[in-house]
Scaffold this active site. Structure first.
Site, mmCIF file in Angstrom:
data_model
loop_
_atom_site.group_PDB
_atom_site.id
_atom_site.type_symbol
_atom_site.label_atom_id
_atom_site.label_comp_id
_atom_site.label_asym_id
_atom_site.label_seq_id
_atom_site.Cartn_x
_atom_site.Cartn_y
_atom_site.Cartn_z
ATOM 1 N N ASN A 10 0.768 -0.857 -0.068
ATOM 2 C CA ASN A 10 0.187 -0.125 -0.072
ATOM 3 C C ASN A 10 0.616 1.214 -0.172
ATOM 4 O O ASN A 10 0.590 2.449 -0.023
ATOM 5 C CB ASN A 10 -1.280 -0.130 1.102
ATOM 6 C CG ASN A 10 -0.275 0.184 2.672
ATOM 7 O OD1 ASN A 10 0.867 -0.660 2.517
ATOM 8 N ND2 ASN A 10 -1.190 0.604 3.342
ATOM 9 N N SER A 70 -4.868 2.943 -8.394
ATOM 10 C CA SER A 70 -5.945 3.683 -8.379
ATOM 11 C C SER A 70 -7.137 4.000 -9.087
ATOM 12 O O SER A 70 -6.414 3.243 -10.834
ATOM 13 C CB SER A 70 -5.165 4.772 -8.705
ATOM 14 O OG SER A 70 -5.517 6.153 -8.662
ATOM 15 N N TYR A 83 1.663 8.434 -12.986
ATOM 16 C CA TYR A 83 1.447 8.144 -11.946
ATOM 17 C C TYR A 83 0.009 6.752 -12.355
ATOM 18 O O TYR A 83 0.103 5.231 -11.856
ATOM 19 C CB TYR A 83 0.135 9.083 -11.207
ATOM 20 C CG TYR A 83 -0.651 8.573 -10.269
ATOM 21 C CD1 TYR A 83 0.212 7.979 -8.935
ATOM 22 C CD2 TYR A 83 -2.008 7.892 -10.339
ATOM 23 C CE1 TYR A 83 -0.516 7.032 -7.596
ATOM 24 C CE2 TYR A 83 -2.467 7.897 -9.050
ATOM 25 C CZ TYR A 83 -1.986 7.311 -7.967
ATOM 26 O OH TYR A 83 -2.675 6.483 -6.745
ATOM 27 N N ALA A 85 0.328 5.450 -15.130
ATOM 28 C CA ALA A 85 0.705 4.375 -15.890
ATOM 29 C C ALA A 85 1.324 3.304 -14.908
ATOM 30 O O ALA A 85 1.573 2.397 -14.854
ATOM 31 C CB ALA A 85 2.129 5.242 -16.827
ATOM 32 N N LYS A 87 0.072 2.526 -11.525
ATOM 33 C CA LYS A 87 -0.241 1.757 -11.388
ATOM 34 C C LYS A 87 -1.196 0.542 -12.015
ATOM 35 O O LYS A 87 -1.534 0.092 -12.252
ATOM 36 C CB LYS A 87 -1.252 3.178 -10.355
ATOM 37 C CG LYS A 87 -1.066 3.936 -9.366
ATOM 38 C CD LYS A 87 -1.189 2.983 -8.072
ATOM 39 C CE LYS A 87 -1.172 3.555 -6.927
ATOM 40 N NZ LYS A 87 -0.475 3.434 -5.384
#
Length: 174
Positions: A10, A70, A83, A85, A87
């Protein structure tokens, strides 16, 4: 307790930048944290889970790895290219690891988070957050209980036939 049963990946980092203004350093940091961090922790946790299973042959409990993604990935949010990409790579990793680790009784799934009111989004302009929430079927911020419910579902032995899945909180409307 001498063993690893559950691994939650996480950790996350975000940066809102247009692709033309995203520096290499910023892009590398996002990929390092959001993708490579999940890969490295998953790999080492899986090794420990396999070792535990071999040393304790009476144990039928499977290991569980849960990656965090996300809604930025399926929504391809403007200003979030790297970001999103990173995820999306994490989601692909989740599905491939699920195949590779199934024979070791290790299940791998992911949770794609909607915005949750944390430090990660406090610098995001309110209009951007509102527009993102409007793209969801359920138009509200995520709550910690929403995340915990999915984690509880994934780690439950009642879910021992579920692997390679990504649950998107809020329901993304594409």
């Amino acid at each position: 307790f001498g063993k690893i049963d559950i691994c939650l990946n996480n950790a996350g980092a975000a940066s809102m930048n247009h692709i033309l203004t995203t520096s290499y350093e910023s892009a590398k940091r996002l990929v390092d944290v959001n993708f490579l961090g999940a890969f490295l922790l998953s790999r080492e946790a899986a090794k420990a889970m396999i070792s535990n299973k071999i040393s304790n042959k009476n144990s039928v409990k499977s290991g569980v790895i849960i990656n965090f993604s996300s809604v930025a990935a399926p929504l391809c949010l403007e200003g979030e290219a790297i970001y999103a990409a990173s995820k999306a790579a994490c989601e692909s990793l989740t599905k491939t690891m699920a195949k590779e680790l199934a024979s070791y009784s290790i299940r791998v799934n992911a949770i794609a988070l909607t915005p949750v009111q944390t430090d990660l989004i406090k610098a995001v302009p309110k209009d951007k957050i509102k527009a993102l929430l409007e793209q969801q079927a359920i138009k509200r911020f995520g709550e910690f209980d929403d995340i915990i419910n999915v984690i509880d579902f994934f780690i439950s032995q009642k879910s021992d036939f579920i692997t390679g899945q990504i649950i998107t909180l809020g329901g993304v409307l594409r």
